[in-house]
Design a protein around this motif. Structure first.
Motif, PDB file in Angstrom:
ATOM      1  N   ARG A  70      37.034   6.133  -6.701  1.00  0.00           N
ATOM      2  CA  ARG A  70      38.460   6.150  -6.361  1.00  0.00           C
ATOM      3  C   ARG A  70      38.711   5.427  -5.051  1.00  0.00           C
ATOM      4  N   THR A  71      37.863   5.696  -4.059  1.00  0.00           N
ATOM      5  CA  THR A  71      38.012   5.052  -2.750  1.00  0.00           C
ATOM      6  C   THR A  71      37.878   3.537  -2.869  1.00  0.00           C
ATOM      7  N   ALA A  72      37.020   3.090  -3.776  1.00  0.00           N
ATOM      8  CA  ALA A  72      36.805   1.657  -3.980  1.00  0.00           C
ATOM      9  C   ALA A  72      37.848   1.029  -4.895  1.00  0.00           C
ATOM     10  N   GLY A  73      38.833   1.836  -5.315  1.00  0.00           N
ATOM     11  CA  GLY A  73      39.908   1.308  -6.147  1.00  0.00           C
ATOM     12  C   GLY A  73      39.576   1.214  -7.615  1.00  0.00           C
ATOM     13  N   LEU A  74      38.555   1.941  -8.051  1.00  0.00           N
ATOM     14  CA  LEU A  74      38.153   1.923  -9.455  1.00  0.00           C
ATOM     15  C   LEU A  74      38.686   3.164 -10.167  1.00  0.00           C
ATOM     16  N   PRO A  75      38.900   3.090 -11.464  1.00  0.00           N
ATOM     17  CA  PRO A  75      39.384   4.260 -12.211  1.00  0.00           C
ATOM     18  C   PRO A  75      38.292   5.308 -12.379  1.00  0.00           C
ATOM     19  N   ASP A  76      38.701   6.549 -12.628  1.00  0.00           N
ATOM     20  CA  ASP A  76      37.736   7.621 -12.864  1.00  0.00           C
ATOM     21  C   ASP A  76      36.796   7.286 -14.017  1.00  0.00           C
ATOM     22  N   ALA A  77      37.289   6.493 -14.972  1.00  0.00           N
ATOM     23  CA  ALA A  77      36.472   6.139 -16.127  1.00  0.00           C
ATOM     24  C   ALA A  77      35.209   5.390 -15.710  1.00  0.00           C
ATOM     25  N   ALA A  78      35.242   4.740 -14.548  1.00  0.00           N
ATOM     26  CA  ALA A  78      34.057   4.005 -14.091  1.00  0.00           C
ATOM     27  C   ALA A  78      32.888   4.956 -13.875  1.00  0.00           C
ATOM     28  N   ALA A  79      33.161   6.118 -13.295  1.00  0.00           N
ATOM     29  CA  ALA A  79      32.096   7.093 -13.069  1.00  0.00           C
ATOM     30  C   ALA A  79      31.537   7.607 -14.383  1.00  0.00           C
ATOM     31  N   ASP A  80      32.405   7.818 -15.363  1.00  0.00           N
ATOM     32  CA  ASP A  80      31.949   8.265 -16.681  1.00  0.00           C
ATOM     33  C   ASP A  80      31.085   7.199 -17.353  1.00  0.00           C
ATOM     34  N   THR A  81      31.504   5.934 -17.219  1.00  0.00           N
ATOM     35  CA  THR A  81      30.742   4.847 -17.828  1.00  0.00           C
ATOM     36  C   THR A  81      29.378   4.699 -17.164  1.00  0.00           C
ATOM     37  N   LEU A  82      29.341   4.833 -15.839  1.00  0.00           N
ATOM     38  CA  LEU A  82      28.061   4.759 -15.135  1.00  0.00           C
ATOM     39  C   LEU A  82      27.127   5.848 -15.633  1.00  0.00           C
ATOM     40  N   ASP A  83      27.654   7.039 -15.821  1.00  0.00           N
ATOM     41  CA  ASP A  83      26.849   8.148 -16.332  1.00  0.00           C
ATOM     42  C   ASP A  83      26.287   7.800 -17.707  1.00  0.00           C
ATOM     43  N   GLU A  84      27.122   7.233 -18.569  1.00  0.00           N
ATOM     44  CA  GLU A  84      26.688   6.882 -19.915  1.00  0.00           C
ATOM     45  C   GLU A  84      25.624   5.793 -19.908  1.00  0.00           C
ATOM     46  N   ARG A  85      25.700   4.901 -18.932  1.00  0.00           N
ATOM     47  CA  ARG A  85      24.787   3.757 -18.889  1.00  0.00           C
ATOM     48  C   ARG A  85      23.576   4.007 -17.983  1.00  0.00           C
ATOM     49  N   TRP A  86      23.417   5.240 -17.528  1.00  0.00           N
ATOM     50  CA  TRP A  86      22.306   5.573 -16.634  1.00  0.00           C
ATOM     51  C   TRP A  86      20.954   5.239 -17.256  1.00  0.00           C
ATOM     52  N   VAL A  87      20.874   5.354 -18.567  1.00  0.00           N
ATOM     53  CA  VAL A  87      19.611   5.076 -19.265  1.00  0.00           C
ATOM     54  C   VAL A  87      19.273   3.592 -19.268  1.00  0.00           C
ATOM     55  N   GLU A  88      20.180   2.752 -18.765  1.00  0.00           N
ATOM     56  CA  GLU A  88      19.909   1.314 -18.688  1.00  0.00           C
ATOM     57  C   GLU A  88      19.227   0.919 -17.381  1.00  0.00           C
ATOM     58  N   LEU A  89      19.087   1.852 -16.453  1.00  0.00           N
ATOM     59  CA  LEU A  89      18.445   1.527 -15.182  1.00  0.00           C
ATOM     60  C   LEU A  89      17.066   0.929 -15.446  1.00  0.00           C
ATOM     61  N   ALA A  90      16.815  -0.216 -14.833  1.00  0.00           N
ATOM     62  CA  ALA A  90      15.553  -0.915 -15.067  1.00  0.00           C
ATOM     63  C   ALA A  90      14.717  -0.959 -13.797  1.00  0.00           C
ATOM     64  N   ALA A  91      13.408  -0.959 -13.973  1.00  0.00           N
ATOM     65  CA  ALA A  91      12.507  -1.030 -12.826  1.00  0.00           C
ATOM     66  C   ALA A  91      12.548  -2.424 -12.218  1.00  0.00           C
ATOM     67  N   TRP A  92      12.447  -2.480 -10.900  1.00  0.00           N
ATOM     68  CA  TRP A  92      12.271  -3.763 -10.239  1.00  0.00           C
ATOM     69  C   TRP A  92      10.960  -4.393 -10.711  1.00  0.00           C
ATOM     70  N   SER A  93      10.907  -5.697 -10.718  1.00  0.00           N
ATOM     71  CA  SER A  93       9.652  -6.362 -11.037  1.00  0.00           C
ATOM     72  C   SER A  93       8.595  -5.926 -10.027  1.00  0.00           C
ATOM     73  N   GLY A  94       7.443  -5.585 -10.513  1.00  0.00           N
ATOM     74  CA  GLY A  94       6.350  -5.138  -9.658  1.00  0.00           C
ATOM     75  C   GLY A  94       6.274  -3.637  -9.463  1.00  0.00           C
ATOM     76  N   ALA A  95       7.341  -2.912  -9.818  1.00  0.00           N
ATOM     77  CA  ALA A  95       7.344  -1.463  -9.582  1.00  0.00           C
ATOM     78  C   ALA A  95       6.353  -0.741 -10.495  1.00  0.00           C
ATOM     79  N   GLN A  96       6.424  -1.027 -11.798  1.00  0.00           N
ATOM     80  CA  GLN A  96       5.508  -0.355 -12.725  1.00  0.00           C
ATOM     81  C   GLN A  96       4.065  -0.727 -12.420  1.00  0.00           C
ATOM     82  N   GLU A  97       3.847  -1.988 -12.061  1.00  0.00           N
ATOM     83  CA  GLU A  97       2.496  -2.437 -11.752  1.00  0.00           C
ATOM     84  C   GLU A  97       1.937  -1.711 -10.529  1.00  0.00           C
ATOM     85  N   ALA A  98       2.782  -1.509  -9.513  1.00  0.00           N
ATOM     86  CA  ALA A  98       2.341  -0.795  -8.314  1.00  0.00           C
ATOM     87  C   ALA A  98       1.995   0.655  -8.643  1.00  0.00           C
TER      88      ALA A  98
END
Length: 213
Positions: free
Chosen positions: A64-92
């Motif tokens: 809200r402070t950044a001028g985005l709709p509440d739906a943005a937070a809901d969408t982020l929650d839904e897309r949380w499973v898309e978080l990807a590891a940085w290159s090199g993270a799994q290898e480390a």
């Protein structure tokens, strides 16, 4: 702890040190600029509130402070499973598995923290969230809870930071710190320097082995 002694445990920030959460935030916000404003406000809220307030609530307030709709937070929650590891993270992590205990200390809810930790193929020795600790980093309590759960003193462990704010908390509990500053963040005012800073995780193992200053 002597630099030549490999640590008995390595603790990690999750959402910035190991995972590229920036890309998903920016995508949900609609642009890199909007995502940056949203994330900056969310970081300000989490690092400034101390005692735990529901993570999802802070994300929504920041939107809200950044001028985005509440739906943005809901969408982020839904897309949380898309978080990807940085290159090199799994290898480390693969290189560390079996040599030391591995733990996560993350400013997140239990639900989202466990989902994010599961994006990496590693049998974590423990995952400590701000919700479990009752406080957000850089309060010392989340770091201390992780150390207590794995039964390793801070002097025999190391921490891999993603945000410069972790430098406050890690120093407060006596953890040596490798700052994986992937996106070139500015060190916060009055934050202590990391023991080692790099834009990648390529130097983590040599540093832990004492082959780097």
């Amino acid at each position: 702890m002597s630099k030549t002694i490999f640590p008995r445990a390595v603790l990690f920030d999750l959402l910035t040190a190991l995972l590229d959460s920036w890309t998903v935030w920016n995508s949900v916000a609609g642009s890199e600029a909007a995502g940056g404003m949203w994330r900056a406000e969310y970081l300000r809220l989490t690092y400034g509130c101390g005692a735990y307030v529901p993570y999802e609530q802070l994300v929504r307030t920041a939107a809200r402070t950044a001028g985005l709709p509440d739906a943005a937070a809901d969408t982020l929650d839904e897309r949380w499973v898309e978080l990807a590891a940085w290159s090199g993270a799994q290898e480390a992590l693969d290189a560390l598995q079996g040599r030391t205990k591995l733990a996560v200390v993350t400013n997140c809810s239990e639900r989202l923290g466990m989902l994010a930790a599961g994006r990496l193929n590693i049998p974590w020795d423990c995952v400590v969230t701000a919700e479990a600790a009752g406080y957000y980093k850089p309060d010392p309590r989340p770091y201390r809870l992780a150390l207590a759960r794995i039964d390793v003193p801070a002097a025999e462990a190391a921490f891999v930071a993603g945000s410069g704010y972790d430098l406050f908390g890690a120093r407060a509990v006596g953890l040596r710190t490798y700052w994986h500053n992937r996106v070139g963040l500015k060190r916060p005012d009055r934050a202590p320097p990391a023991n080692f800073e790099s834009p990648t995780l390529d130097q983590l193992i040599p540093w832990l082995e004492g082959r780097l200053p």
